[in-house]
Design an enzyme around this catalytic site. Structure first.
Site, PDB file in Angstrom:
ATOM      1  N   ASP A  20      -4.826-103.270 105.982  1.00 25.70           N
ATOM      2  CA  ASP A  20      -5.500-104.793 105.977  1.00 25.70           C
ATOM      3  C   ASP A  20      -5.791-105.133 107.453  1.00 25.70           C
ATOM      4  OD1 ASP A  20      -5.774-107.090 104.601  1.00 25.70           O
ATOM      5  OD2 ASP A  20      -3.623-107.377 104.661  1.00 25.70           O
ATOM      6  N   GLU A  92     -14.952-110.388 101.677  1.00 26.99           N
ATOM      7  CA  GLU A  92     -14.692-111.807 100.996  1.00 26.99           C
ATOM      8  C   GLU A  92     -16.067-112.484 101.032  1.00 26.99           C
ATOM      9  OE1 GLU A  92     -11.225-114.241 100.221  1.00 26.99           O
ATOM     10  OE2 GLU A  92     -11.033-112.429 101.269  1.00 26.99           O
ATOM     11  N   LYS A 128     -14.788-109.520  97.504  1.00 27.73           N
ATOM     12  CA  LYS A 128     -13.637-110.148  97.167  1.00 27.73           C
ATOM     13  C   LYS A 128     -13.786-111.638  96.908  1.00 27.73           C
ATOM     14  CE  LYS A 128      -9.920-109.599  99.952  1.00 27.73           C
ATOM     15  NZ  LYS A 128      -9.236-109.515 101.191  1.00 27.73           N
ATOM     16  N   THR A 152      -8.799-111.505  94.598  1.00 26.18           N
ATOM     17  CA  THR A 152      -7.601-111.942  95.733  1.00 26.18           C
ATOM     18  C   THR A 152      -6.919-113.383  95.767  1.00 26.18           C
ATOM     19  OG1 THR A 152      -7.274-111.829  98.310  1.00 26.18           O
ATOM     20  CG2 THR A 152      -9.330-113.060  97.445  1.00 26.18           C
ATOM     21  N   PHE A 174      -0.401-111.046  95.809  1.00 26.17           N
ATOM     22  CA  PHE A 174       0.136-111.177  97.197  1.00 26.17           C
ATOM     23  C   PHE A 174       1.654-111.220  97.061  1.00 26.17           C
ATOM     24  CE2 PHE A 174      -3.148-113.315 100.115  1.00 26.17           C
ATOM     25  CZ  PHE A 174      -4.129-112.336  99.522  1.00 26.17           C
TER      26      PHE A 174
END
Length: 318
Positions: A20, A92, A128, A152, A174
């Site tokens: 990440d 993203e 994303k 996400t 998450f």
């Protein structure tokens, strides 16, 4: 009990480990299969001197075309990261399109084209998108076009259900941010270990997907400590920040596999309607608040990133 191999190596035997980070040095060190990026991580990357050429190139690309500077930098960095990992790199889409399906589609296609133009492999890119209703609809269309997606900012079970209905490649539920919300609401409650609500959320999603035979990959994200990671050992994928990768690498204790796929999948339930999705999100205060907060934060970091790139690159140019 002490093992000959670290918990990180044990984890890699049962779960696909993802870095990440956008830090190429960290990726080289931990040798993950995949890597994920987002505006916040790209903002951190600006402070790494080796990225200065990419920053300058992104600025030049944005000046010579209609390419947004964020898209240019994200695409260039994705190509660099692809050289370090054998699997997927997540990139993203601009978070300001989170409630606009057509705008999300346009920016996603543009990112894929930019990555291809710069020599990257579009088949190893995950676009994303925030797991809003509009983002999920964009992902469904992109998947039909052969563009794989990573949904996400996923906090609620209804988001996970809708993503599975849409046939997206991967979701990033998450963990740590769910824990943050519950600790703020109930500061005196013990949320350690298997009592962690973020861990429980991913366990529930994983069981639902495997029980009903969905192909969507579950990738736990946003960890606050290695304990959360250990309780999700066996999940399809886990995306982990370098700090926690280092802690796992230094720990030679025994790691137990907690998640196992269902051996006998049952039929899939009816897809959620938009009304059912929105009502479910309305009833889930945590998911609604954390989704909104996450989008706001990505937008803030994105705007800061754009400003920094323009400022630093124009200073060099002059």
């Amino acid at each position: 009990m002490t093992n000959k191999i670290s918990k990180l190596e044990q984890l890699k035997q049962m779960t696909l480990v993802v870095a990440d980070t956008g830090d190429l040095e960290a990726i080289k060190r931990y040798q993950p299969t995949d890597a994920t990026t987002n505006p916040s991580l790209l903002l951190q990357a600006l402070d790494i001197p080796t990225y200065s050429p990419l920053l300058q190139q992104a600025w030049q690309m944005s000046r010579s075309s209609d390419t947004p500077v964020y898209d240019a930098f994200a695409a260039l960095l994705a190509c660099q990261v692809q050289q370090q990992v054998p699997g997927y790199v997540s990139v993203e889409v601009d978070a300001r399109t989170s409630f606009d399906t057509s705008a999300s589609l346009q920016r996603a296609r543009q990112l894929i084209n930019l990555i291809q133009e710069q020599g990257g492999d579009p088949q190893r890119i995950l676009i994303k998108l925030a797991a809003t209703w509009e983002g999920i609809r964009a992902a469904q269309q992109l998947e039909q076009e052969g563009i794989r997606c990573n949904l996400t900012l996923l906090f609620g079970f209804d988001q996970a259900r809708a993503c599975a209905d849409a046939g997206v490649t991967l979701i990033s539920p998450f963990v740590g941010r769910i824990l943050d919300w519950h600790k703020a609401q109930q500061p005196d409650v013990d949320f350690n270990g298997e009592k962690d609500p973020g861990v429980q959320s991913v366990q529930r999603i994983y069981e639902y997907y495997k029980t009903h035979g969905y192909n969507t990959i579950v990738m736990g994200a946003s960890f606050r400590n290695t304990g959360e990671i250990e309780w999700l050992a066996g999940c399809d994928r886990l995306t982990i920040a370098p700090k926690l990768l280092a802690e796992l690498e230094a720990d030679y204790g025994t790691l137990v596999q907690r998640l196992q796929p269902s051996q006998t999948p049952t039929s899939k339930p009816s897809p959620l309607t938009e009304a059912e999705f929105r009502l479910g999100m309305n009833q889930d205060a945590m998911a609604t608040e954390k989704l909104a907060q996450g989008i706001r934060q990505f937008i803030t970091d994105l705007e800061t990133l754009e400003g920094r790139i323009n400022q630093q690159a124009s200073a060099v140019d002059h």
